[in-house]
Scaffold this motif. Structure first.
Motif, PDB file in Angstrom:
ATOM      1  N   LEU A  61     -14.144  -8.957  21.061  1.00  0.00           N
ATOM      2  CA  LEU A  61     -15.459  -9.021  20.421  1.00  0.00           C
ATOM      3  C   LEU A  61     -15.434  -9.777  19.093  1.00  0.00           C
ATOM      4  O   LEU A  61     -16.445  -9.826  18.393  1.00  0.00           O
ATOM      5  N   ASP A  62     -14.293 -10.370  18.756  1.00  0.00           N
ATOM      6  CA  ASP A  62     -14.141 -10.989  17.437  1.00  0.00           C
ATOM      7  C   ASP A  62     -15.232 -12.013  17.137  1.00  0.00           C
ATOM      8  O   ASP A  62     -15.665 -12.155  15.985  1.00  0.00           O
ATOM      9  N   ASP A  63     -15.682 -12.725  18.159  1.00  0.00           N
ATOM     10  CA  ASP A  63     -16.647 -13.800  17.933  1.00  0.00           C
ATOM     11  C   ASP A  63     -18.003 -13.300  17.442  1.00  0.00           C
ATOM     12  O   ASP A  63     -18.799 -14.080  16.915  1.00  0.00           O
ATOM     13  N   LEU A  64     -18.276 -12.009  17.587  1.00  0.00           N
ATOM     14  CA  LEU A  64     -19.569 -11.469  17.170  1.00  0.00           C
ATOM     15  C   LEU A  64     -19.639 -11.185  15.674  1.00  0.00           C
ATOM     16  O   LEU A  64     -20.735 -11.030  15.120  1.00  0.00           O
ATOM     17  N   PHE A  65     -18.494 -11.111  15.015  1.00  0.00           N
ATOM     18  CA  PHE A  65     -18.463 -10.636  13.633  1.00  0.00           C
ATOM     19  C   PHE A  65     -18.606 -11.789  12.645  1.00  0.00           C
ATOM     20  O   PHE A  65     -17.868 -12.767  12.688  1.00  0.00           O
ATOM     21  N   GLU A  66     -19.560 -11.611  11.728  1.00  0.00           N
ATOM     22  CA  GLU A  66     -19.920 -12.655  10.782  1.00  0.00           C
ATOM     23  C   GLU A  66     -19.003 -12.643   9.552  1.00  0.00           C
ATOM     24  O   GLU A  66     -18.323 -11.667   9.271  1.00  0.00           O
ATOM     25  N   ALA A  67     -19.046 -13.742   8.819  1.00  0.00           N
ATOM     26  CA  ALA A  67     -18.378 -13.786   7.517  1.00  0.00           C
ATOM     27  C   ALA A  67     -19.088 -12.836   6.557  1.00  0.00           C
ATOM     28  O   ALA A  67     -20.290 -12.579   6.680  1.00  0.00           O
ATOM     29  N   GLU A  68     -18.341 -12.318   5.589  1.00  0.00           N
ATOM     30  CA  GLU A  68     -18.920 -11.389   4.616  1.00  0.00           C
ATOM     31  C   GLU A  68     -19.774 -12.139   3.597  1.00  0.00           C
ATOM     32  O   GLU A  68     -19.319 -13.092   2.969  1.00  0.00           O
ATOM     33  N   ARG A  69     -21.026 -11.678   3.459  1.00  0.00           N
ATOM     34  CA  ARG A  69     -21.934 -12.244   2.461  1.00  0.00           C
ATOM     35  C   ARG A  69     -22.717 -11.128   1.773  1.00  0.00           C
ATOM     36  O   ARG A  69     -23.887 -11.285   1.463  1.00  0.00           O
ATOM     37  N   LEU A  89       0.834  -1.196   0.000  1.00  0.00           N
ATOM     38  CA  LEU A  89       0.000   0.000   0.000  1.00  0.00           C
ATOM     39  C   LEU A  89       0.872   1.251   0.000  1.00  0.00           C
ATOM     40  O   LEU A  89       1.931   1.283   0.623  1.00  0.00           O
ATOM     41  N   VAL A  90       0.402   2.281  -0.677  1.00  0.00           N
ATOM     42  CA  VAL A  90       1.166   3.522  -0.749  1.00  0.00           C
ATOM     43  C   VAL A  90       1.218   4.174   0.625  1.00  0.00           C
ATOM     44  O   VAL A  90       0.389   3.910   1.497  1.00  0.00           O
ATOM     45  N   ARG A  91       2.199   5.030   0.810  1.00  0.00           N
ATOM     46  CA  ARG A  91       2.364   5.789   2.047  1.00  0.00           C
ATOM     47  C   ARG A  91       2.093   7.263   1.772  1.00  0.00           C
ATOM     48  O   ARG A  91       2.419   7.771   0.697  1.00  0.00           O
ATOM     49  N   PRO A  92       1.516   7.978   2.713  1.00  0.00           N
ATOM     50  CA  PRO A  92       1.404   9.431   2.551  1.00  0.00           C
ATOM     51  C   PRO A  92       2.794  10.042   2.397  1.00  0.00           C
ATOM     52  O   PRO A  92       3.697   9.742   3.175  1.00  0.00           O
ATOM     53  N   GLN A  93       2.950  10.874   1.409  1.00  0.00           N
ATOM     54  CA  GLN A  93       4.250  11.475   1.141  1.00  0.00           C
ATOM     55  C   GLN A  93       4.399  12.745   1.979  1.00  0.00           C
ATOM     56  O   GLN A  93       4.052  13.846   1.554  1.00  0.00           O
ATOM     57  N   THR A  94       4.904  12.561   3.184  1.00  0.00           N
ATOM     58  CA  THR A  94       5.059  13.669   4.114  1.00  0.00           C
ATOM     59  C   THR A  94       6.169  13.357   5.108  1.00  0.00           C
ATOM     60  O   THR A  94       6.296  12.198   5.539  1.00  0.00           O
ATOM     61  N   PRO A  95       6.953  14.347   5.503  1.00  0.00           N
ATOM     62  CA  PRO A  95       7.988  14.111   6.519  1.00  0.00           C
ATOM     63  C   PRO A  95       7.414  13.968   7.920  1.00  0.00           C
ATOM     64  O   PRO A  95       8.146  13.626   8.854  1.00  0.00           O
ATOM     65  N   HIS A  96       6.121  14.210   8.074  1.00  0.00           N
ATOM     66  CA  HIS A  96       5.510  14.174   9.401  1.00  0.00           C
ATOM     67  C   HIS A  96       5.018  12.784   9.799  1.00  0.00           C
ATOM     68  O   HIS A  96       4.571  12.590  10.931  1.00  0.00           O
ATOM     69  N   LEU A  97       5.097  11.837   8.885  1.00  0.00           N
ATOM     70  CA  LEU A  97       4.683  10.465   9.188  1.00  0.00           C
ATOM     71  C   LEU A  97       5.791   9.787   9.986  1.00  0.00           C
ATOM     72  O   LEU A  97       6.878   9.535   9.470  1.00  0.00           O
ATOM     73  N   CYS A  98       5.520   9.497  11.265  1.00  0.00           N
ATOM     74  CA  CYS A  98       6.598   8.988  12.122  1.00  0.00           C
ATOM     75  C   CYS A  98       6.646   7.466  12.206  1.00  0.00           C
ATOM     76  O   CYS A  98       7.675   6.914  12.592  1.00  0.00           O
ATOM     77  N   PHE A  99       5.569   6.770  11.868  1.00  0.00           N
ATOM     78  CA  PHE A  99       5.634   5.310  11.780  1.00  0.00           C
ATOM     79  C   PHE A  99       4.431   4.802  10.996  1.00  0.00           C
ATOM     80  O   PHE A  99       3.402   5.472  10.889  1.00  0.00           O
ATOM     81  N   VAL A 100       4.595   3.600  10.446  1.00  0.00           N
ATOM     82  CA  VAL A 100       3.507   2.922   9.735  1.00  0.00           C
ATOM     83  C   VAL A 100       3.497   1.462  10.162  1.00  0.00           C
ATOM     84  O   VAL A 100       4.542   0.809  10.176  1.00  0.00           O
ATOM     85  N   HIS A 101       2.335   0.968  10.524  1.00  0.00           N
ATOM     86  CA  HIS A 101       2.131  -0.460  10.745  1.00  0.00           C
ATOM     87  C   HIS A 101       1.113  -0.937   9.715  1.00  0.00           C
ATOM     88  O   HIS A 101       0.092  -0.284   9.496  1.00  0.00           O
ATOM     89  N   GLU A 102       1.399  -2.062   9.110  1.00  0.00           N
ATOM     90  CA  GLU A 102       0.491  -2.624   8.111  1.00  0.00           C
ATOM     91  C   GLU A 102       0.106  -4.029   8.555  1.00  0.00           C
ATOM     92  O   GLU A 102       0.973  -4.862   8.840  1.00  0.00           O
ATOM     93  N   ILE A 103      -1.194  -4.285   8.642  1.00  0.00           N
ATOM     94  CA  ILE A 103      -1.691  -5.563   9.144  1.00  0.00           C
ATOM     95  C   ILE A 103      -2.612  -6.182   8.105  1.00  0.00           C
ATOM     96  O   ILE A 103      -3.542  -5.530   7.622  1.00  0.00           O
ATOM     97  N   GLN A 104      -2.358  -7.430   7.770  1.00  0.00           N
ATOM     98  CA  GLN A 104      -3.264  -8.137   6.871  1.00  0.00           C
ATOM     99  C   GLN A 104      -4.317  -8.858   7.707  1.00  0.00           C
ATOM    100  O   GLN A 104      -3.995  -9.546   8.683  1.00  0.00           O
ATOM    101  N   VAL A 105      -5.573  -8.682   7.333  1.00  0.00           N
ATOM    102  CA  VAL A 105      -6.687  -9.258   8.080  1.00  0.00           C
ATOM    103  C   VAL A 105      -7.593 -10.006   7.118  1.00  0.00           C
ATOM    104  O   VAL A 105      -7.552  -9.794   5.904  1.00  0.00           O
ATOM    105  N   GLU A 106      -8.428 -10.876   7.668  1.00  0.00           N
ATOM    106  CA  GLU A 106      -9.415 -11.535   6.816  1.00  0.00           C
ATOM    107  C   GLU A 106     -10.536 -10.555   6.488  1.00  0.00           C
ATOM    108  O   GLU A 106     -10.756  -9.568   7.199  1.00  0.00           O
ATOM    109  N   ASN A 107     -11.233 -10.842   5.410  1.00  0.00           N
ATOM    110  CA  ASN A 107     -12.331  -9.977   4.981  1.00  0.00           C
ATOM    111  C   ASN A 107     -13.573 -10.310   5.809  1.00  0.00           C
ATOM    112  O   ASN A 107     -14.467 -11.034   5.381  1.00  0.00           O
ATOM    113  N   ARG A 108     -13.604  -9.744   7.012  1.00  0.00           N
ATOM    114  CA  ARG A 108     -14.702 -10.008   7.949  1.00  0.00           C
ATOM    115  C   ARG A 108     -14.884  -8.786   8.839  1.00  0.00           C
ATOM    116  O   ARG A 108     -13.916  -8.158   9.254  1.00  0.00           O
TER     117      ARG A 108
END
Length: 310
Positions: A194-202, A47-66
């Motif tokens: 609360l993860d158990d409350l969230f359904e699969a995407e349909r 994924l692209v990053r905002p082009q700015t010197p003010h961005l002090c850190f980036v974390h990228e997390i891959q998640v399931e589509n839910r």
């Protein structure tokens, strides 16, 4: 007064092309340090990053589509070891069911990012510690006739975050429509495990845990002892706490937030208004979206819009 802790922006990226535009908006909005957390599912490119010197850190997390944009946000909020006080929740809202989906997203994000290098909402939350959530302009809305098919999901979620599951009581509350907002971390402390409350995407159009959470974020903030307001209140709130004037108490701030909230949402479509008045149509649309092949559902949706707007 600027907080010593940089704010953290949480963005769920379901549409990378939309994220490119939003990244540019973020880069233009901050002339001060900020952190960024990106969640995404089923992606193949970085994924692209905002082009700015003010961005002090980036974390990228891959998640399931839910859980739409909500569960990824909660996963990032609760599983990353981040030190911050104030955050901003955004997502690449597309709203295929809405004729003005892209305009709606731009309205939401640009309302929240408004300010001259230091977003107005962020500055207010740093100055007024009792502010726990800032919704976009015209998007802190009454839940009256907006529960839709979410009754069971609300009844399941509300007790888990310390709220009553009584739907009559919930209908008297306000919510941050669109699920984009500034927030104080302490105000969302109950949104854990609360993860158990969230359904699969349909392709659900309503009735999911994500829809329920959208309707309860602001209520949970207020239950935690904070105030939820919208960007409509910025002109009034901006003068509070300046100079030697004492900070307003919670009751005064809450009264101002309610008085200034613009309840006339410019993106409420005639179709949405019709569905709120006739619940059986909402039920029919929900079942059709879940059961019809997608091309046929899109055709049915267009025909319904045509009829509803006449």
């Amino acid at each position: 007064m600027t907080s010593p802790l940089p704010p953290v922006v949480f963005v769920h990226v379901h549409y990378p092309d939309i994220w490119r535009e939003m990244a540019a908006d973020l880069a233009a909005a901050f002339d001060r340090p900020f952190g960024l957390v990106l969640t995404a599912s089923c992606r193949t490119t970085s994924l692209v990053r905002p082009q700015t010197p003010h961005l002090c850190f980036v974390h990228e997390i891959q998640v399931e589509n839910r859980g739409r944009d909500v569960l990824p946000f909660l996963i990032a909020l609760n599983r990353l070891d981040l030190t911050f006080d104030i955050g901003l929740k955004l997502h690449t809202k597309h709203s295929e069911h809405h004729d003005s989906g892209d305009d709606w997203r731009r309205f939401l994000t640009r309302s929240l990012l408004a300010g001259d290098g230091n977003p107005d909402a962020l500055a207010l939350m740093e100055r007024l510690p009792v502010l726990g959530l800032m919704a976009p302009a015209a998007h802190l809305l009454p839940l009256d006739r907006r529960i839709g098919l979410n009754g069971p999901a609300l009844a399941a979620l509300a007790p888990r975050i310390g709220l009553s599951g009584d739907l009559a009581a919930i209908e008297k509350l306000f919510f941050a429509a669109g699920t984009m907002f500034w927030f104080r971390r302490a105000a969302l402390a109950r949104f854990r495990d609360l993860d158990d409350l969230f359904e699969a995407e349909r392709r659900q159009t309503d009735g999911t845990a994500a829809h329920a959470a959208e309707r309860l974020f602001a209520a949970a903030v207020e239950h935690a002892g904070f105030v939820a307001a919208s960007m409509d209140a910025v002109p009034v709130l901006r003068v509070l706490g300046e100079g030697a004037a004492p900070l307003p108490d919670k009751a005064s701030l809450a009264a101002i937030a309610q008085a200034e909230a613009n309840k006339d949402n410019p993106f409420t479509s005639p179709v949405s208004a019709l569905l709120r008045r006739h619940r059986w149509l909402l039920v029919a649309a929900h079942h059709a979206s879940a059961r019809l092949p997608y091309p046929l559902w899109r055709l049915a949706r267009r025909l319904f819009r045509l009829v509803a707007t006449r």
